[in-house]
Every structure is written in structure tokens, then in C-alpha cells.
Scaffold this motif. Structure first.
Motif, mmCIF file in Angstrom:
data_model
loop_
_atom_site.group_PDB
_atom_site.id
_atom_site.type_symbol
_atom_site.label_atom_id
_atom_site.label_comp_id
_atom_site.label_asym_id
_atom_site.label_seq_id
_atom_site.Cartn_x
_atom_site.Cartn_y
_atom_site.Cartn_z
ATOM 1 N N PRO A 39 4.324 -1.279 -15.180
ATOM 2 C CA PRO A 39 4.086 -1.543 -13.748
ATOM 3 C C PRO A 39 3.685 -0.299 -12.968
ATOM 4 C CG PRO A 39 6.098 -2.625 -14.473
ATOM 5 C CD PRO A 39 5.678 -1.706 -15.579
ATOM 6 N N GLY A 40 4.228 0.876 -13.356
ATOM 7 C CA GLY A 40 3.864 2.112 -12.663
ATOM 8 C C GLY A 40 2.396 2.443 -12.811
ATOM 9 N N HIS A 41 1.869 2.285 -14.013
ATOM 10 C CA HIS A 41 0.440 2.527 -14.229
ATOM 11 C C HIS A 41 -0.410 1.491 -13.482
ATOM 12 C CE1 HIS A 41 0.241 5.893 -16.960
ATOM 13 N NE2 HIS A 41 1.173 5.377 -17.737
ATOM 14 N N ILE A 42 0.058 0.263 -13.428
ATOM 15 C CA ILE A 42 -0.680 -0.785 -12.706
ATOM 16 C C ILE A 42 -0.720 -0.475 -11.214
ATOM 17 C CG2 ILE A 42 -0.635 -3.219 -12.030
ATOM 18 C CD1 ILE A 42 0.442 -3.853 -14.815
ATOM 19 N N LEU A 43 0.414 -0.039 -10.640
ATOM 20 C CA LEU A 43 0.442 0.317 -9.217
ATOM 21 C C LEU A 43 -0.483 1.484 -8.923
ATOM 22 C CD1 LEU A 43 4.200 0.021 -8.160
ATOM 23 C CD2 LEU A 43 2.310 -1.474 -7.524
ATOM 24 N N LYS A 48 0.825 -1.202 0.000
ATOM 25 C CA LYS A 48 0.000 0.000 0.000
ATOM 26 C C LYS A 48 0.861 1.253 0.000
ATOM 27 C CE LYS A 48 -4.012 -2.030 2.349
ATOM 28 N NZ LYS A 48 -4.821 -2.031 3.592
ATOM 29 N N GLY A 49 1.928 1.234 0.834
ATOM 30 C CA GLY A 49 2.820 2.386 0.876
ATOM 31 C C GLY A 49 3.504 2.630 -0.448
ATOM 32 N N LEU A 50 3.906 1.560 -1.124
ATOM 33 C CA LEU A 50 4.548 1.695 -2.424
ATOM 34 C C LEU A 50 3.576 2.203 -3.464
ATOM 35 C CD1 LEU A 50 6.750 -1.522 -2.508
ATOM 36 C CD2 LEU A 50 7.545 0.829 -2.429
ATOM 37 N N MET A 51 2.351 1.711 -3.431
ATOM 38 C CA MET A 51 1.367 2.125 -4.424
ATOM 39 C C MET A 51 1.070 3.604 -4.331
ATOM 40 S SD MET A 51 -1.392 -0.973 -4.929
ATOM 41 C CE MET A 51 -2.073 -0.855 -3.289
ATOM 42 N N ARG A 52 1.226 4.179 -3.138
ATOM 43 C CA ARG A 52 0.921 5.602 -2.979
ATOM 44 C C ARG A 52 1.993 6.502 -3.571
ATOM 45 N NH1 ARG A 52 -0.340 4.164 2.917
ATOM 46 N NH2 ARG A 52 -2.505 3.510 2.858
ATOM 47 N N GLY A 53 3.221 5.972 -3.769
ATOM 48 C CA GLY A 53 4.282 6.837 -4.271
ATOM 49 C C GLY A 53 5.202 6.200 -5.284
ATOM 50 N N GLU A 54 5.406 4.892 -5.161
ATOM 51 C CA GLU A 54 6.366 4.234 -6.039
ATOM 52 C C GLU A 54 5.905 4.242 -7.490
ATOM 53 O OE1 GLU A 54 10.134 2.652 -6.176
ATOM 54 O OE2 GLU A 54 9.024 3.326 -4.428
ATOM 55 N N LYS A 84 3.670 -9.170 -9.910
ATOM 56 C CA LYS A 84 4.241 -9.882 -11.049
ATOM 57 C C LYS A 84 4.689 -8.976 -12.193
ATOM 58 C CE LYS A 84 1.987 -14.310 -10.201
ATOM 59 N NZ LYS A 84 1.060 -15.354 -10.705
ATOM 60 N N PRO A 85 3.953 -7.892 -12.533
ATOM 61 C CA PRO A 85 4.443 -7.016 -13.609
ATOM 62 C C PRO A 85 5.845 -6.466 -13.345
ATOM 63 C CG PRO A 85 2.152 -6.533 -13.145
ATOM 64 C CD PRO A 85 2.600 -7.479 -12.073
ATOM 65 N N MET A 86 6.160 -6.176 -12.077
ATOM 66 C CA MET A 86 7.493 -5.694 -11.735
ATOM 67 C C MET A 86 8.523 -6.814 -11.858
ATOM 68 S SD MET A 86 6.603 -3.243 -8.456
ATOM 69 C CE MET A 86 8.290 -2.647 -8.297
ATOM 70 N N ILE A 87 8.147 -8.017 -11.443
ATOM 71 C CA ILE A 87 9.062 -9.159 -11.525
ATOM 72 C C ILE A 87 9.424 -9.442 -12.978
ATOM 73 C CG2 ILE A 87 9.343 -11.617 -11.063
ATOM 74 C CD1 ILE A 87 7.398 -11.291 -8.709
ATOM 75 N N PHE A 88 8.410 -9.551 -13.831
ATOM 76 C CA PHE A 88 8.649 -9.868 -15.239
ATOM 77 C C PHE A 88 9.287 -8.691 -15.984
ATOM 78 C CE2 PHE A 88 4.885 -12.836 -14.571
ATOM 79 C CZ PHE A 88 5.724 -13.926 -14.342
ATOM 80 N N GLY A 89 8.879 -7.459 -15.635
ATOM 81 C CA GLY A 89 9.461 -6.283 -16.284
ATOM 82 C C GLY A 89 10.944 -6.145 -15.994
ATOM 83 N N TYR A 145 -3.114 2.395 -10.638
ATOM 84 C CA TYR A 145 -4.494 1.929 -10.795
ATOM 85 C C TYR A 145 -4.967 1.198 -9.549
ATOM 86 C CZ TYR A 145 -8.391 -0.985 -12.336
ATOM 87 O OH TYR A 145 -9.610 -1.632 -12.418
ATOM 88 N N LYS A 146 -4.099 0.341 -9.007
ATOM 89 C CA LYS A 146 -4.464 -0.391 -7.790
ATOM 90 C C LYS A 146 -4.592 0.542 -6.602
ATOM 91 C CE LYS A 146 -2.567 -4.884 -9.122
ATOM 92 N NZ LYS A 146 -1.603 -5.953 -8.792
ATOM 93 N N ALA A 147 -3.752 1.592 -6.569
ATOM 94 C CA ALA A 147 -3.832 2.556 -5.468
ATOM 95 C C ALA A 147 -5.151 3.313 -5.501
ATOM 96 C CB ALA A 147 -2.654 3.539 -5.555
ATOM 97 N N LYS A 148 -5.590 3.727 -6.708
ATOM 98 C CA LYS A 148 -6.873 4.418 -6.831
ATOM 99 C C LYS A 148 -8.018 3.492 -6.485
ATOM 100 C CE LYS A 148 -5.280 7.668 -10.378
ATOM 101 N NZ LYS A 148 -5.424 8.121 -11.792
ATOM 102 N N LYS A 149 -7.903 2.255 -6.926
ATOM 103 C CA LYS A 149 -8.958 1.280 -6.644
ATOM 104 C C LYS A 149 -9.056 0.986 -5.155
ATOM 105 C CE LYS A 149 -10.601 -3.223 -8.267
ATOM 106 N NZ LYS A 149 -10.280 -4.413 -9.121
ATOM 107 N N ALA A 150 -7.895 0.958 -4.488
ATOM 108 C CA ALA A 150 -7.900 0.710 -3.035
ATOM 109 C C ALA A 150 -8.437 1.897 -2.259
ATOM 110 C CB ALA A 150 -6.485 0.389 -2.579
#
Length: 218
Positions: free
Chosen positions: A207-211, A24-30, A161-166, A213-218
Motif C-alpha cells: 500500500p505504501g508504494h501504491i500511495l 492527498k495529504g496522506l499520499m504526500r507523507g503516509e 482498498k489495498p490498505m483495507i485488505f492489507g 505512485y498515486k502521489a507522483k501521478k497526481a
């Protein structure tokens, strides 16, 4: 105070909670920081290619030493702008965190190590550059391998996973360049800029856009 021994189930729940809090902390800024680097390098490469093409057109496509030095000097924009911005952004984020879990500390230690390693690489590279030696292969490989592995490790920490594969894709691109250099096939370097561009899209922008998106959804 009496210590309480946690059961296996409670231990797993505690670890899962720490990972979730770190995520959650990463999604807010990372996500924003990853997008900064991704789009900054994307725009830089586009502008650099346009300027290089205009320069060659002006000089009848003569790739002389002046063009080589021009092409190399402009690449210093990336670390000189990106590293200070990243340091300030991470300090602001760290100051805003009231509680840090063990996984938070691991994540911060990982990126602090990468940042200072990048600073050291730029300083050493600058010394060799001023001495007239080529350092650009080292800078490219640093990006492919060190940044790629750091992104993958961060993805493993937060189970993204997007970060792992990216990050893995970036490491593979670096391996592609290394194979060419080892076997003396320097034509592989013709694809370095393209691979550099694609790897930043795959390991940072997507991955940045995915994070985010998940942050907004959360």
C-alpha cells in the motif's frame, strides 16, 4: 451571518471533497511512513535471522537460555527506533498542514491513539520483561491486530482498498496465532515470524508504494 442549509447533493460533494483532500495529504507523507515501517521490519527480520543462525552455528545449534534471551532482547530495536521516528515524522507533517478537514482530524486521532497505545504497550512489556516474564506474544498480537485494524480503518476513511485488505490480512494472521495459543498448539508460533514478515509486506510495503505512485501521478 446567515447560515446556508446544504442540499443532499451539496453535502455529498462536501464529504467527497474532504475525503479527497485527506487522501492527498496522506499520499504526500503516509506512503513514506508506511514504507519506513515495512522495510525497517523487513530488514530487521532478515538481519535477526542471520544473526540467530550464526549464533546457533557457533554454539552447535544449542537453543539454550542465552540464545532465548539474545533472540528476545534484539526485538526491542523495533519499538525503540520506530516509535520516536514516527512521532517526529507525524509532528513535522502536522506542522506543515495549514488547513485540516474533519477527516484529517479523524485520521490524526486514529494514529495518535495507536502511537500512544504502542508506547503504553512497550512500557508495560518492558516492566514484565525485566520481571522475567514473556511478553512477546502480546507484542506480536498488538502488531497483528491493532496495527492491522488501524491500517484498515485508515483505508476505509480514504477509500483505499489495498490498505483495507492489507490490514485485514494482518488481523487474519493474528487470529491464526491466537487459535493456536487457545488450543495449546504452540507449533503455530513457529510461523509467527513468517506471518509477521508477510503481513508487513502486505499491509505496509505494497500500500505504501501504491500511495506514493498515486502521489507522483497526481
Amino acid at each position: 451571518m446567515e447560515e446556508k442549509n446544504l442540499t443532499e447533493k451539496e453535502s455529498m460533494e462536501l464529504i467527497a471533497t474532504m475525503i479527497a483532500n485527506t487522501k492527498k495529504g496522506l499520499m504526500r507523507g503516509e506512503g513514506n511512513l508506511m514504507l519506513f515501517w515495512g522495510y525497517f521490519c523487513l530488514i530487521f527480520l532478515i538481519v535477526e535471522n542471520i544473526c540467530s543462525t550464526l549464533y546457533l552455528m557457533r554454539h552447535n545449534f544449542d537453543m539454550n537460555w542465552d540464545f532465548v534471551m539474545y533472540s528476545r532482547n534484539i526485538w526491542w530495536v523495533i519499538p525503540l527506533v520506530g516509535i520516536p521516528y514516527t512521532l517526529m515524522a507525524r509532528r513535522r507533517r502536522a506542522a506543515g498542514r495549514m488547513v485540516m478537514t474533519y477527516t484529517d482530524k479523524i485520521s490524526n486521532a486514529l494514529w495518535n491513539y495507536v502511537l500512544w497505545l504502542a508506547v503504553a504497550t512497550v512500557i508495560v512489556g518492558a516492566v514484565f520483561f525485566l520481571s522475567g516474564m514473556g511478553v512477546w506474544n502480546v507484542m506480536l498480537l498488538f502488531t497483528f491486530f491493532v496495527i492491522g485494524m488501524a491500517i484498515s480503518f485508515q483505508g476505509i476513511i480514504i477509500n483505499e482498498k489495498p490498505m483495507i485488505f492489507g490490514g485485514g490480512f494482518s488481523v487474519i494472521c493474528g487470529g491464526f496465532i491466537v487459535i493456536g495459543l487457545i488450543f495449546g498448539n504452540h507449533s503455530f508460533m513457529l510461523y509467527a515470524k513468517q506471518l509477521f514478515l508477510v503481513s508487513f509486506i502486505v499491509m505496509l510495503i505494497i500500500p505504501g508504494h501504491i500511495l506514493n505512485y498515486k502521489a507522483k501521478k497526481a
